[in-house]
Write an enzyme that holds these catalytic residues in place. Structure first.
Site, short mmCIF file in Angstrom:
data_model
loop_
_atom_site.label_atom_id
_atom_site.label_comp_id
_atom_site.label_asym_id
_atom_site.label_seq_id
_atom_site.Cartn_x
_atom_site.Cartn_y
_atom_site.Cartn_z
N TYR A 13 44.71 43.69 38.50
CA TYR A 13 45.60 43.22 37.64
C TYR A 13 45.19 43.07 36.19
O TYR A 13 44.04 42.65 35.80
CB TYR A 13 45.87 41.83 38.23
CG TYR A 13 46.90 41.07 37.40
CD1 TYR A 13 48.22 41.40 37.70
CD2 TYR A 13 46.68 39.79 36.97
CE1 TYR A 13 49.23 40.68 36.92
CE2 TYR A 13 47.63 39.07 35.84
CZ TYR A 13 48.82 39.55 35.98
OH TYR A 13 49.76 38.82 35.44
N LYS A 49 41.00 33.53 29.48
CA LYS A 49 40.35 32.77 30.40
C LYS A 49 39.27 31.68 29.78
O LYS A 49 39.46 30.86 28.82
CB LYS A 49 40.04 33.18 31.63
CG LYS A 49 41.24 33.69 32.39
CD LYS A 49 40.98 34.06 33.84
CE LYS A 49 42.00 34.83 34.45
NZ LYS A 49 42.99 34.29 35.35
N ASP A 104 38.71 45.49 31.33
CA ASP A 104 39.44 44.30 31.40
C ASP A 104 38.49 43.08 31.90
O ASP A 104 38.48 42.81 33.03
CB ASP A 104 40.53 44.25 32.10
CG ASP A 104 41.52 43.08 32.30
OD1 ASP A 104 41.08 41.89 31.51
OD2 ASP A 104 42.46 42.97 32.89
#
Ligand code: PLP
Length: 428
Positions: A146, A269, A241
């Site tokens: 994702y 994050k 990523d």
């Protein structure tokens, strides 16, 4: 625990009339496990409280950012100080330089960085840079990874899509989807085949170096190195990523752990310490393509806002070797406890973890890619999830998500997890 959900149920009814599905991000809705999503109102340290007054030991950690635990006093203090000086300037400010310096110092592959507001913005920008640099259109991503919700990534996109059973989202044009080619994680041959079938058309390969969005899947053997070699050979950019793994696996992310030098890296994050943030960084010639130094447009009203910067810096400043050692100690203890429960109960499920991120896969098959992950017994997982929640352990409400240990967790919290794990598995 008495497991009352009266207030949460009422709030969900109200919310569902106002907000699609009653939530502002799909997995929160408990679609994969059924039952009432708990509405939370407070979190501190390793604990989180729902509106019905129940306390849980939280292993979601806001889906990764809360590496220090919730409302770390140093982070809160830094935020309060920053807020008193203004919430957003819409102009450059010194803190942005400090955060950029910190990221560049710690992330081996990053020489220059642009701060954005979310992981999605970061990955979207990374792909735009790659397309501009290579003058090619297609990208390769891996099934089950994702990278946020931009059009080009919503093709076989991991947890949210797997949980809801949506392979590719309606609203993504066939043209956008056709520019995204799908390989299998841990299969270098699947990447080679795509490269051979699309010569000189691939701008970038984007990958979660450790998959955290189909559970936790580790790269096997030399997979990442082979990917680096293959992309270099074909003048294709390699985008790591690290929105989830950055500062989670080590202060240098997965690229440090596996010794790989990606062209571009995306972060999010932890670098915001709980405030909205993202970053795209990489080699200088690539990054200099971004406006205003280059022609590739990217912008953000709230980018680099002083609150995200303050909480991000305060968080990163507390990360050091002893903190990662502590996380590893807790994670190893949890792993040993779960493995011994599985043995005692003769269950052949697979517990997979790296550092402080882990996932118990309800399948007897080692999970090396999304095909393996899809063999999980999600119905049994749902029962396990609810039994854990009723025991006061808050896990992600999906088989295909990682859970996280924070520095605020204690050994006692881990013991409670292991005990609840035993009883919950026994009930299955
Ligand atoms: N990339 C990865 C690896 C992620 O785990 C996520 C979010 O979970 C994203 C990108 C998207 O980040 P955001 O939710 O901040 O847009």
């Amino acid at each position: 625990m008495n497991n009352i959900t009266i207030q949460s149920e009422q709030l969900l009814l109200t919310a569902a009339e106002l907000i699609p599905g009653g939530v502002n991000s799909p997995v929160r809705a408990f679609g994969g496990v059924g039952g009432t999503p708990r509405f939370m109102y407070k979190a501190f340290g390793s604990r989180i409280w729902d509106v019905d007054g129940q306390e849980y030991i939280d292993f979601i950690g806001s889906w990764g950012p809360a590496i220090l635990g919730h409302a770390d006093p140093d982070v809160v203090q830094a935020l309060a100080r920053a807020a008193a000086d203004g919430l957003s300037f819409g102009a450059a400010s010194p803190g942005e330089i400090k955060l950029a310096q910190k990221i560049i110092k710690l992330m081996p592959g990053i020489e220059m960085v642009r701060l954005v507001n979310s992981g999605t913005e970061a990955t979207m920008t990374a792909v735009r840079i790659a397309r501009a640099w290579t003058r090619r259109n297609k990208i390769i991503k891996f099934a089950g990874c994702y990278h946020g919700h931009a059009d080009s990534f919503l093709v076989q996109a991991g947890s949210g899509a797997m949980t809801l059973g949506i392979p590719t989202s309606p609203g993504v044009t066939p043209a956008a989807a056709s520019d995204t080619l799908i390989a299998q994680f841990n299969s270098i041959d699947s990447v080679k085949e795509l490269m051979a079938a699309n010569p000189d058309q691939i701008a970038a390969v984007i990958i979660e170096p450790v998959v955290g969005n189909s559970g936790v899947i580790l790269p096997q053997n030399d997979f990442l190195q082979e990917l680096r070699d293959l992309t270099t050979q074909h003048d294709v950019l390699l985008i790591f990523d690290e929105v989830m793994t950055g500062f989670r696996l080590s202060s240098g992310g997965a690229q440090e752990v596996y010794g790989i030098d990606p062209d571009l890296t995306t972060l999010g994050k932890i670098i915001g310490g709980g405030m909205p943030v993202g970053a795209v960084g990489g080699k200088k010639p690539l990054m200099k393509l971004l406006a205003p130094s280059g022609p590739v447009y990217q912008a953000g009203t709230l980018s680099g806002n002083p609150l995200s910067i303050a909480s991000g810096l305060a968080t990163l400043n507390k990360l050091n070797d002893s903190l990662y050692d502590y996380l590893e100690k807790l994670a190893a203890k949890l792993e040993a406890g779960i493995q011994s429960n599985l043995t005692a109960l003769s269950l052949e499920f697979n517990y997979q973890r790296i550092g402080s991120m882990g996932c118990l896969f309800f399948t007897d098959r080692p999970v090396l890619n999304q095909i393996d992950a899809s063999t999980c017994d999600t119905k049994r997982f749902a029962r396990y999830f609810h039994a854990m929640l009723d025991s006061g352990i808050c896990l992600p409400p999906s088989q295909f998500e990682a859970f996280f240990i924070s520095a605020a967790h204690s050994e006692e919290d881990i013991v409670r997890f292991v005990e609840a794990n035993y009883l919950s598995l026994k009930k299955l």
